[in-house]
Design an enzyme around this catalytic site. Structure first.
Site, short mmCIF file in Angstrom:
data_model
loop_
_atom_site.label_atom_id
_atom_site.label_comp_id
_atom_site.label_asym_id
_atom_site.label_seq_id
_atom_site.Cartn_x
_atom_site.Cartn_y
_atom_site.Cartn_z
N CYS A 490 -5.47 -20.32 -3.89
CA CYS A 490 -5.36 -20.98 -2.59
C CYS A 490 -3.97 -21.55 -2.40
O CYS A 490 -3.45 -22.26 -3.25
CB CYS A 490 -6.41 -22.09 -2.46
N ARG A 493 -3.64 -26.09 -0.84
CA ARG A 493 -4.34 -27.12 -1.62
C ARG A 493 -3.76 -28.51 -1.48
O ARG A 493 -4.26 -29.45 -2.10
CB ARG A 493 -4.33 -26.73 -3.10
N TRP A 662 -8.62 -24.34 6.75
CA TRP A 662 -8.12 -23.92 8.06
C TRP A 662 -7.31 -22.65 7.86
O TRP A 662 -6.93 -22.29 6.73
CB TRP A 662 -7.27 -25.02 8.70
N GLU A 667 -3.54 -14.64 7.72
CA GLU A 667 -4.89 -14.22 7.33
C GLU A 667 -5.55 -13.47 8.48
O GLU A 667 -6.32 -12.53 8.26
CB GLU A 667 -5.71 -15.45 6.94
#
Length: 1548
Positions: A490, A493, A662, A667
């Site tokens: 991720c 973070r 979010w 993406e």
């Protein structure tokens, strides 16, 4: 000849104006001619620790001075610019070796030190090595005949490991011929193991095969021998096989010049002889490396005869580290079964041994535990200065599935370690549970405490009995946040600590799961302002009752596969869409159809639920430049909620834990829309853009990709939906990585996933090396449930689809939607907890907190706690906390808020950064900003502001608001509430509403109502709960709570019990404190009979109660009774009241909801104990304080005359009229009832709505050793007239009650400690006591205690100081012969030296100018300055606020004058005295005149604030609230105060 040992270092210093480079030089007789002769104390050279006396200077800023003369070198050094960096090359002293080493702290921060050692003569060692190998070369070739050969092998990435681990390679080496048969090395004692032969095993196979291995019973015997070099025997990488794991064995011993010739270990005799071998000897300070070279390819020549170590247990001898041999206590384990216990024993034996040299290659995971290298350096190729040192990876919980020959980092999901659905073994569960519990209790700093031991016993017992256990809510919250923090894939973070955790472990059905997920979606959407959240359903038990969300994401679009093989919608969802269709769902065959939820609860067959359309927040895509983009009809959902991950925490596996963050723009724009296996929109967009798609060199894909991402970002931002671009996300990740490096010593990160899918190389993460590893808690991928699930029912029949469906009209649907929304709001309200904390001395804050709780119950799960009953550790995991607090005295917290204040302070500033000691400072340094701080203080505040602006803090998940109660008569108005508000903000909390203030002198009730209403609305918006009806109901609760009165809600019932009421016990229950009963011994009038005022010495017998133990300086709280005259006046006006001396019980009608419906019943209203009416109004209720507006409104409802009713309603509704009336008349209850005679007072109204009668505090005037079992109090009897002297006379409740008591009467009381007003521990220090009037009260206990100490204790000493410290008393009164209280005692105290000197200021002495204590202080300014600042004395001030302000101002001027300081610096010194707890204040109230002045100014301020237009020049303006002199400059007083404004005499 051996290579020269390293003796040169590079040092960078700054040349400063005051001390140059920080060292002195001297000439040498030989080259180089410049040597360091001395270091300047405190200079940069000394501070760095890298420059030593005797060093020679070789180069300065790349200029070689080794050949230059001394004079030339001096001129060069002088010419260096000031305040500029200077790079020096230094050579250590002759006969020593010098090098720099980088060590690492626990958090991985590097620290460079210089290592200088005396040179050990290794020439003989090298020579002996050569001779040894030469003898081995000439040995008989048949020595090992018939034995198989195991070749040396190495990993293919040796060169990479050398670069990573920083090996040292000499420029020179020695070469000689050798053979590879080694006798045994001698140990430190010179003995050798001539007849022993070893087989050394491979690191991985040691626990898998049967073979001997070297072990030591005593690890202490394996330590380094002093000054011994490490001898490393190895082969070059070119002659090794990269497929086999290498192994090293280090043996330690002492190799000295006196040792006999060295022999070399023969590794088991499994090495064939080969001639024409050579060795290279590389030598440095720590190590001699012997590299074995062969002429020819040995591995190829003997390949057919070789066997691997994994097959026969023989290690490949590619590297043998000889760093001394085990001593005689060492043992050898020979052939035999190597059990798990034996393997563990071996690992433990080698755990303290350095098994690897810097040149050794990376170990496999099985040897990770014994590797001494506890760090990995991670470079940033875009910034050479940025190097991270990762030590966190040593805590890995799961081996990364890469091998020596291949990296699996880019594999999406790795095979599970256990079969799908199989629960974790109990032994493994127990281990991981212990690790997590340890980690959690370490994080809250309670490891190994009683709470920790109790918790672990609960967990262990539960696992043994049930095979599982339950995490507490706080443990679950901590685990979920930490799992996100640990997620290597991720990039976002940095906000891990703001994750909202919804605990849904109570849910048992799929319907319950659906409701919880809908609530999750609503909270996460937050009207576009996306908030991260996770909902956690029950954990796996036996693998047969799992909870699962079958969707990969909570919101995702369907994919329909057509007959021709094409796909409409999202191709990634085709398989799941077919599952939904088989379960009865019928899609619309659109591009963007939202899939239903398939939820499985408790192992039952899954159920299908459609997500309400109003919960799906979608963004229609458009482009800022291309209008046709909107015509394409593209859209995407705003909430990315992953639901296919397993939450692994403490050994428990939560198979259903949907999580959302979010979106990062790429993406959607790069992956979802432009991946070939997804929507694949690149070519469509490129065509519309008119790009040439025939050849890739036109970069049409890149250009279309950029525009697609621009469209996504533009659309989300223009529609107010949270999204971040990949550049911002990359920068935030770098900041997160830096924070993690600082806080934890590392950051797991998967470069393959972290680097964005477009423009990778222009983001900072692309150039950053990362370390991928797994630590727990964690989120783990799971197999799609439908691939292994066995249906319990036949779903193929889909009988339910054949049933006729009921048709609903629009009205029915509208009602259903409204009802569903209402249920959802109520369900969410039950899940969002709201904690309301209060701190109070009088009970008013508690009353406000209870009212606030009733308001918030309309939208939240609200509860009320006092601050001292609250576990501070829970604060980090709270979602919403509201604070209501008063301020005690001049800035302190109330007694039940002291521990909370300390915890807040410690959380913000746990340790002093300089020396690690606790920071000693007032809690209220953060309550208000001061414009008068010194430059030093400003620097401290700048650092503090930097901390306030940090991205996250320990309370970053907290939403809060604060309401403070206080009086503007005191300089530090609402100081404690401001302290709480600012500290919470500094710790990362988020204010949902600005802090509210309630002034008891003006509009306190109204201020609270406005704040409470606004706070409830803001909280509902923040947590997406409540609706218009809920807000309306909550607003109504402000005037109608469970504590408000209405006809028929309360009643009085007679009690038959004639037992006398226990006043002391009832007061204990009423106030929540242990109240004790004392007996009155005597009352002595201290003023002369000619005085118009009364001051009493009240002596009480404690009756041996331990709770009444005290120290000089503490306070006594006395619980008085109202005057009989007032009580009778109230009883005479009650309507339909029982007899005043009849025992009665107050009851309230309460509603309770049961499964059978709502019922009403009468319950005891515990606010008032069972007692008579007379007792209630005499001992429990306050009938002297002017009532609130809410109370007047209730009285208006009981009035039978319009005139009275209208006037009462006007006072109840008009805050200005009410404040004027209250300030002028200061009416008590009897006077109000006389003013409004038509009011028929219901007794239950008064008993439920009147405030409780509070205790009065007095400074104790006795020493417990001088008067054992007694407490003395100095009390001024208060009497004054209202209405500026023409109104009725009012009396102080407590002082007049005490004055009327008889000897032997009971006095309910308790002791309140005042640790900040005690005598100094060092009795040699001087003390100055300042107390006019009754302010002398605590100092009487001081001089009594000093007399006892002088009589009973030896003369004190402290360092070089010896003897009792001087004590000076500054006392003030009006006239010497009238009100000089304790005059005779003071004279005696001076005689017996309990007091050094008493100074008396007389303010009304006939024929003498007025003199106050501050005037006497000023006259003795020089002595006062010497006693305080030169001799470290303490200052004690006791009196009212105005006097304390004047004294502070005077002391500040004394410090300025005699310390020759500026006004600003003098104020700073005063502040430091307070912080050092050398300036003590005991402020017991405000004078009536001061209170009236403060009230007048507060009223003007209130009118100014509420005016329609602010005053212009020439009109009335608001003047500062009276905090005269120094108090305006020091809002951070740390005082201990006895407060009751009505109970104070006029200032002297």
């Amino acid at each position: 000849m051996e290579s020269e040992l390293p003796n040169r270092i590079r040092v960078k210093l700054f040349k400063r104006h005051e001390d140059g480079l920080g060292f002195l030089i001297k000439p040498r007789t030989q080259k180089p001619f410049v040597a360091v002769s001395a270091l300047v104390a405190g200079g940069l050279a000394e501070q760095s620790g890298l420059v030593h006396i005797g060093d020679t200077v070789l180069r300065v800023n790349e200029i070689d001075i080794s050949e230059r003369s001394y004079d030339d070198a001096v001129e060069l050094l002088k010419a260096l610019p000031v305040d500029a960096p200077v790079a020096l090359i230094l050579r250590g002293p002759d006969g020593y070796s010098t090098h720099l080493e980088t060590t690492f702290r626990e958090n991985g921060v590097p620290r460079t030190i210089r290592v200088t050692r005396k040179v050990v003569n290794n020439d003989s060692i090298v020579s002996r090595i050569r001779r040894t190998f030469s003898r081995a070369s000439s040995a008989s070739p048949n020595r090992n005949e018939g034995r198989s050969l195991s070749p040396c092998r190495n990993r293919s990435r040796r060169l990479e490991d050398k670069r990573t681990e920083g090996c040292f390679v000499d420029n020179q080496c020695c070469i000689c011929d050798i053979d590879q048969n080694f006798p045994i090395v001698p140990n430190c004692n010179g003995t050798s193991y001539k007849n022993q032969r070893y087989q050394v095993k491979d690191a991985e196979s040691q626990t898998k095969s049967n073979s001997p291995t070297i072990m030591s019973k005593n690890n202490s015997t394996m330590n380094h021998c002093d000054h011994s070099p490490t001898i490393v025997v190895t082969r070059p990488a070119s002659q090794t096989d990269s497929d086999v794991t290498d192994a090293d064995v280090k043996l330690r011993g002492r190799l000295s010049n006196t040792d006999r010739p060295t022999t070399v270990v023969t590794p088991g005799g499994h090495i064939d002889q080969h001639d024409n071998k050579k060795i290279e000897i590389h030598q440095n300070t720590e190590k001699i490396t012997v590299v074995v070279k062969e002429n020819g390819d040995l591995s190829k020549k003997h390949k057919g005869n070789m066997s691997t170590g994994k097959e026969n247990g023989v290690i490949e001898n590619n590297k043998l580290l000889l760093n001394s041999v085990m001593d005689n206590k060492s043992t050898l384990i020979t052939n035999g079964e190597h059990s798990e216990d034996r393997a563990k024993q071996r690992r433990d034996s080698f755990s303290n041994i350095n098994l690897y040299s810097p040149t050794s290659q990376r170990r496999r995971s099985s040897m990770a535990a014994v590797s001494p290298k506890k760090y990995v350096k991670l470079r940033n190729y875009a910034d050479e200065k940025q190097v991270f040192t990762d030590t966190l990876h040593t805590k890995i919980s799961q081996v990364v599935p890469c091998t020596n020959s291949k990296c699996l980092g880019s594999i999406m999901n790795h095979p599970p370690s256990r079969p799908v659905g199989e629960p974790r073994p109990q032994e493994e569960l127990l281990t991981q549970a212990r690790e997590f519990i340890d980690e959690y209790y370490t994080s809250i700093k309670r490891l190994n405490t009683e709470a920790y031991q109790k918790r672990w016993q609960e967990v262990e017992s539960s696992i043994e009995k049930r095979g599982t256990y339950e995490l507490t809510t706080n443990e679950l919250t901590y685990g979920a946040k930490t799992a996100w923090r640990n997620e290597a894939r991720c990039i976002g973070r940095i906000q891990w600590n703001k994750l909202q955790v919804f605990d849904a472990r109570h849910i048992t059905t799929a319907r319950g799961m659906f409701e919880a997920i809908c609530n999750h979606i609503k909270y996460g959407n937050n009207k576009g302002n996306i908030r991260s959240a996770i909902t956690i359903f029950p954990a796996r038990t036996d693998g047969k009752h799992d909870f699962r969300v079958w969707n990969s994401q909570l919101i995702r679009y369907a994919g329909y596969k057509m007959a021709d093989g094409s796909v409409i919608g999202d191709p990634a969802s085709v398989e799941f869409t077919e599952i939904c269709q088989k379960m009865g769902w019928k899609g619309k065959n659109g591009m963007f159809d939202v899939l239903p939820l398939i939820l499985q609860a408790n192992g039952l067959d899954p159920e299908l639920f459609e997500i309400p359309q109003d919960l799906v927040m979608e963004v229609n895509l458009k482009h800022p430049k291309f209008p046709w983009f909107a015509d394409m009809g593209l859209k995407w959902y705003g909430l990315p909620a992953v639901s296919c991950l397993l939450f692994d925490c403490g050994g428990l596996e939560f198979t259903a834990a949907p999580f959302n963050g979010w979106y990062m723009g790429t993406e959607i724009g790069a992956r979802d829309f432009c991946d070939a296996q997804r929507y694949n929109m690149l070519e469509v967009i490129a065509t519309k853009m008119g790009l040439d798609t025939r050849k890739s060199s036109s970069l049409w894909k890149d250009r279309a990709l950029v525009e697609m991402n621009i469209s996504v970002l533009h659309s989300f931002q223009s529609q107010g939906v949270t999204i971040t671009d990949h550049h911002a996300a990359s920068e935030s990740f770098m900041k997160f990585m830096e924070n993690e490096q600082r806080n934890r010593g590392g950051c797991p990160a998967d470069w393959v996933w972290v680097v964005p899918p477009m423009s990778g190389s222009i983001t900072p993460v692309f150039h950053q090396e990362m370390l991928r590893y797994k630590i727990k808690p964690s989120y783990e991928p799971m197999e799609d449930p439908w691939k292994s699930y066995v249906w319990k029912k036949d779903r193929d029949k889909t009988k339910s689809l054949d049933r006729p469906k009921r048709k609903f009209g629009f009205k029915e649907l509208a009602r259903a939607v409204k009802f569903s929304a209402k249920l959802m709001n109520k369900a969410l309200a039950r899940r969002v907890k709201c904690t309301i904390l209060y701190a109070t001395e009088t009970g008013k804050s508690e009353r406000f907190a209870n009212t606030l709780c009733e308001i918030f119950k309309h939208g939240f799960d609200a509860k009320v706690l006092s601050m001292d009953a609250y576990d501070f550790i829970d604060l980090e995991h709270e979602a919403l906390v509201l604070f209501v607090s008063s301020t005690f005295g001049n800035g302190d917290p109330p007694e039940n808020g002291e521990s909370f204040a300390k915890n807040l302070h410690d959380l913000k500033s746990p340790k002093n950064a300089k020396n690690g000691e606790s920071v000693s400072m007032s809690y209220f340094r953060m309550s208000t900003a001061s414009d008068t701080d010194s430059p030093i203080e400003n620097k401290e505040k700048e650092d503090e502001d930097d901390n306030l602006n940090a991205e996250t803090g320990p309370l970053s998940n907290l939403r809060y608001s604060v309401f403070g109660l206080g009086s503007r008569a005191y300089p530090n108005f609402c100081a404690f509430a401001h302290f709480v508000d600012n500290m919470l903000n500094a710790l990362g909390g988020e204010r949902i509403n600005k802090m509210g203030e309630g002034d008891e002198l003006c509009g306190q009730e109204e201020s609270f109502k406005l704040w409470a209403q606004d706070t409830f609305k803001m909280a509902c918006e923040t947590f997406c709960v409540g609706d218009a009806n809920a807000i309306q109901e909550a607003t109504g609760a402000l005037s109608s709570t469970d504590f408000s009165w209405s006809p028929g809600k309360f009643r009085l019932t007679p009690e038959d019990n004639d037992k006398e009421v226990d006043i002391t016990g009832s007061l204990t229950k009423l106030h929540g404190r242990q109240v004790q009963s004392c007996k009155l011994i005597s009352i002595e009038q201290l003023q002369s009979k000619e005085s118009s005022r009364e001051t009493m010495l009240v002596r009480l017998d404690t009756m041996g109660a331990e709770d009444l133990n005290y120290a000089p300086g503490d306070h006594i709280a006395i619980f008085p009774a109202n005057s009989t005259k007032l009580v009778d006046g109230v009883l005479s006006r009650l309507h339909n009241a029982p007899p005043p001396d009849q025992l009665i019980k107050l009851e309230v009608l309460q509603e309770r909801t049961t499964p059978l419906g709502t019922t009403k019943s009468w319950c005891h209203f515990e606010r008032i104990p069972v007692c008579t009416m007379r007792t209630a109004f005499a001992n429990f209720l306050d009938i002297t304080t002017p009532p609130s507006q809410a109370f007047l409104h209730l009285l208006a409802t009981q009035s039978s005359r319009d005139v009275d009713r209208i006037k009462l309603e006007n006072l109840a509704n008009d805050i200005h009229a009410y404040e004027d009336w209250k300030a002028e008349a200061q009416p008590n209850l009897v006077e109000i009832l006389e003013e409004f005679p038509s009011v028929k007072v219901n007794p239950s109204l008064l008993m439920t709505q009147m405030p409780l009668l509070q205790q009065r505090f007095y400074s104790i005037s006795s020493s417990p050793q001088a008067y054992p079992g007694e407490i003395h109090a100095t009390v001024a009897v208060v009497r004054f007239q209202t209405m500026r002297g023409v109104g009725p006379e009012h009396e102080g409740v407590c002082s007049t009650w005490l004055s009327r008591l008889q000897v032997g009467d009971n006095v309910p009381c308790l002791v309140r400690t005042a640790p900040q007003f005690h005598l100094p521990e060092d009795a040699t220090l001087p003390i100055i006591m300042i107390g006019p009037g009754t302010g002398i009260a605590p100092f009487r206990s001081f001089w009594q205690q000093r007399k006892i100490d002088r009589d009973m204790l030896p003369e004190p000493t402290h360092g070089e100081k010896k003897g009792w410290g001087e004590s000076f008393l500054y006392f003030g009164c009006r006239q010497n012969d009238i009100d000089h209280i304790y005059k005779s005692e003071l004279t005696q105290a001076e005689t017996d030296k309990s007091l050094t000197r008493v100074y008396t200021a007389l303010s009304r002495e006939p024929g003498v100018p007025k003199v106050y204590v501050q005037d006497v202080l000023k006259q003795n300014g020089k002595e006062v300055f010497e006693q305080i600042l030169r001799r470290g004395g303490h200052v004690y001030v006791c009196g009212d606020v105005q006097m304390a302000n004047d004294v502070s101002t005077t002391l500040c001027k004394i410090i300025q004058e005699f310390g020759k300081l500026s006004a600003e610096d003098a104020k700073f010194v005063m502040l430091k005295l307070r912080e050092a707890n050398r300036f003590h204040e005991d402020i017991f109230g405000v004078g009536i005149k001061s209170e009236a002045t403060a009230r007048d100014q507060a009223k003007r301020a209130w009118k100014y604030i509420n005016a329609a237009s602010k005053p212009t020049s020439g009109k009335e303006v608001v003047t500062p609230i009276p905090a005269a002199g120094i108090c305006c400059l020091f809002p951070f007083f740390k005082t201990r105060t006895s407060v009751h404004p009505v109970e104070n005499p006029d200032p002297p």
